[in-house]
Design a protein around this motif. Structure first.
Motif, short mmCIF file in Angstrom:
data_model
loop_
_atom_site.label_atom_id
_atom_site.label_comp_id
_atom_site.label_asym_id
_atom_site.label_seq_id
_atom_site.Cartn_x
_atom_site.Cartn_y
_atom_site.Cartn_z
N PHE A 1 0.86 -1.19 0.00
CA PHE A 1 0.00 0.00 0.00
C PHE A 1 0.89 1.23 0.00
CE2 PHE A 1 -2.73 3.13 2.36
CZ PHE A 1 -3.68 3.28 1.35
N SER A 2 0.72 2.06 -1.02
CA SER A 2 1.59 3.20 -1.22
C SER A 2 0.82 4.51 -1.07
CB SER A 2 2.24 3.14 -2.61
OG SER A 2 2.99 4.30 -2.87
N GLN B 1 4.07 0.55 2.26
CA GLN B 1 3.92 -0.44 3.33
C GLN B 1 3.61 -1.81 2.76
OE1 GLN B 1 0.65 0.39 5.96
NE2 GLN B 1 1.08 -1.35 7.31
N LEU B 2 4.36 -2.84 3.21
CA LEU B 2 4.02 -4.22 2.87
C LEU B 2 2.86 -4.65 3.76
CD1 LEU B 2 4.51 -6.97 1.53
CD2 LEU B 2 6.26 -7.42 3.27
N ILE B 3 1.74 -5.01 3.14
CA ILE B 3 0.54 -5.35 3.90
C ILE B 3 0.53 -6.83 4.29
CG2 ILE B 3 -1.98 -5.45 3.84
CD1 ILE B 3 -0.81 -2.62 3.97
N SER C 1 -5.97 9.88 -0.02
CA SER C 1 -5.56 10.72 -1.14
C SER C 1 -4.19 10.29 -1.66
CB SER C 1 -5.50 12.18 -0.68
OG SER C 1 -5.03 13.02 -1.72
N ASP C 2 -4.07 10.20 -2.98
CA ASP C 2 -2.81 9.87 -3.64
C ASP C 2 -2.25 8.53 -3.18
OD1 ASP C 2 -0.78 10.31 -5.46
OD2 ASP C 2 0.49 11.38 -4.03
N SER C 3 -3.11 7.53 -3.07
CA SER C 3 -2.67 6.19 -2.64
C SER C 3 -2.89 5.17 -3.74
CB SER C 3 -3.40 5.76 -1.37
OG SER C 3 -4.79 5.65 -1.59
N ILE D 1 6.06 4.29 -8.54
CA ILE D 1 4.61 4.41 -8.36
C ILE D 1 4.18 5.87 -8.33
CG2 ILE D 1 2.75 4.08 -6.66
CD1 ILE D 1 4.03 1.35 -6.02
N HIS D 2 5.03 6.76 -7.82
CA HIS D 2 4.64 8.16 -7.69
C HIS D 2 5.30 9.07 -8.72
CE1 HIS D 2 2.01 7.88 -4.19
NE2 HIS D 2 2.78 6.87 -3.84
#
Length: 249
Positions: free
Chosen positions: A127-128, A134-136, A187-189, A211-212
């Motif tokens: 999850f970014s 973050q590794l979920i 937001s922005d994820s 990713i960003h």
């Protein structure tokens, strides 16, 4: 919702045993699936193919009432996994060249901003946000058992020679117990679902940076796979990257 589904054979393998699919129902429920097959001959791609096609059929046929709450979603995911596990397991028993085949599985049920994650094996969900990746999920792996028993550290696990030995997969045993997680879009994820062909080759910092980038989501996915290949590409590489309520470049 913006998303990309991509799967690449890599630079060393002769067969792509990964499968990835993103399914959208008319009532707006969505399902993202990544499966990384394993087994002799072509059995790995049979197992992952059965998992993905079976899940797609069950999802499209399911009553909307099955998704009316978080607990109902988990119950549907669990029942679907158990049904598919039995199908793959029985198929492996009745086809000699498929004995012992199985597959990892990530199934993400998406409803508006909520994602319910069903996890088996060592494929992963990240999850970014704008500031963090973050590794979920937690791999069902031999090295994580060693970590849990205090025999090695988390850092040692990342470079352990048996890092890729998994202790749970879909279809290799008569019963299965997946793990469940949930994330909520902000937001922005973004949510990144991937096989270990990607997560073993890229650092979290490299994933986050791509990713960003201010580029379309399709190009983000392509760059992730390209970098995994540049780092060796020893395994099949598959991913689903998706974002909710965003305007992509």
């Amino acid at each position: 919702m913006e998303y990309i589904v991509a799967s690449d054979i890599g630079r060393k393998r002769m067969v792509n045993e990964d499968r990835a699919i993103f399914i959208e129902r008319e009532d707006a429920y969505k399902l993202a699936i990544v499966a990384d097959g394993m087994g002799g001959h072509n059995a790995g791609d049979i197992a992952s193919g059965m998992a993905v096609s079976g899940f797609e059929q069950l999802f499209l046929q399911a009553d909307a009432e099955s998704f009316q709450s978080t607990e109902l979603k988990k119950e549907w995911l669990l029942a679907s996994v158990q049904e598919l596990n039995e199908s793959i397991y029985q198929y492996s028993l009745s086809h000699e060249n498929c004995h012992g085949m199985g597959t990892t599985l990530i199934a993400v049920l998406i409803d508006a901003g909520e994602c319910i994650i069903c996890h088996i094996g060592d494929s992963r969900v990240y999850f970014s946000t704008a500031t963090n990746l973050q590794l979920i999920t937690r791999d069902h792996s031999y090295v994580n058992v060693l970590v849990d028993n205090g025999e090695i550290s988390e850092e040692e696990a990342e470079s352990h020679p048996k890092k890729n030995y998994i202790i749970k997969s879909l279809g290799t045993e008569s019963t299965i117990a997946p793990d469940f997680y949930s994330v909520q879009f902000v937001s922005d994820s973004y949510v990144l679902v991937c096989s270990d062909g990607l997560s073993n080759k890229l650092t979290k910092q490299e994933m986050q940076a791509i990713i960003h980038l201010p580029i379309p989501i399709q190009e983000k996915g392509e760059q992730l796979i390209q970098l995994a290949n540049e780092h060796g590409g020893e395994d099949n590489i598959s991913l689903i990257l998706f974002a909710d309520n965003m305007k992509e470049v």
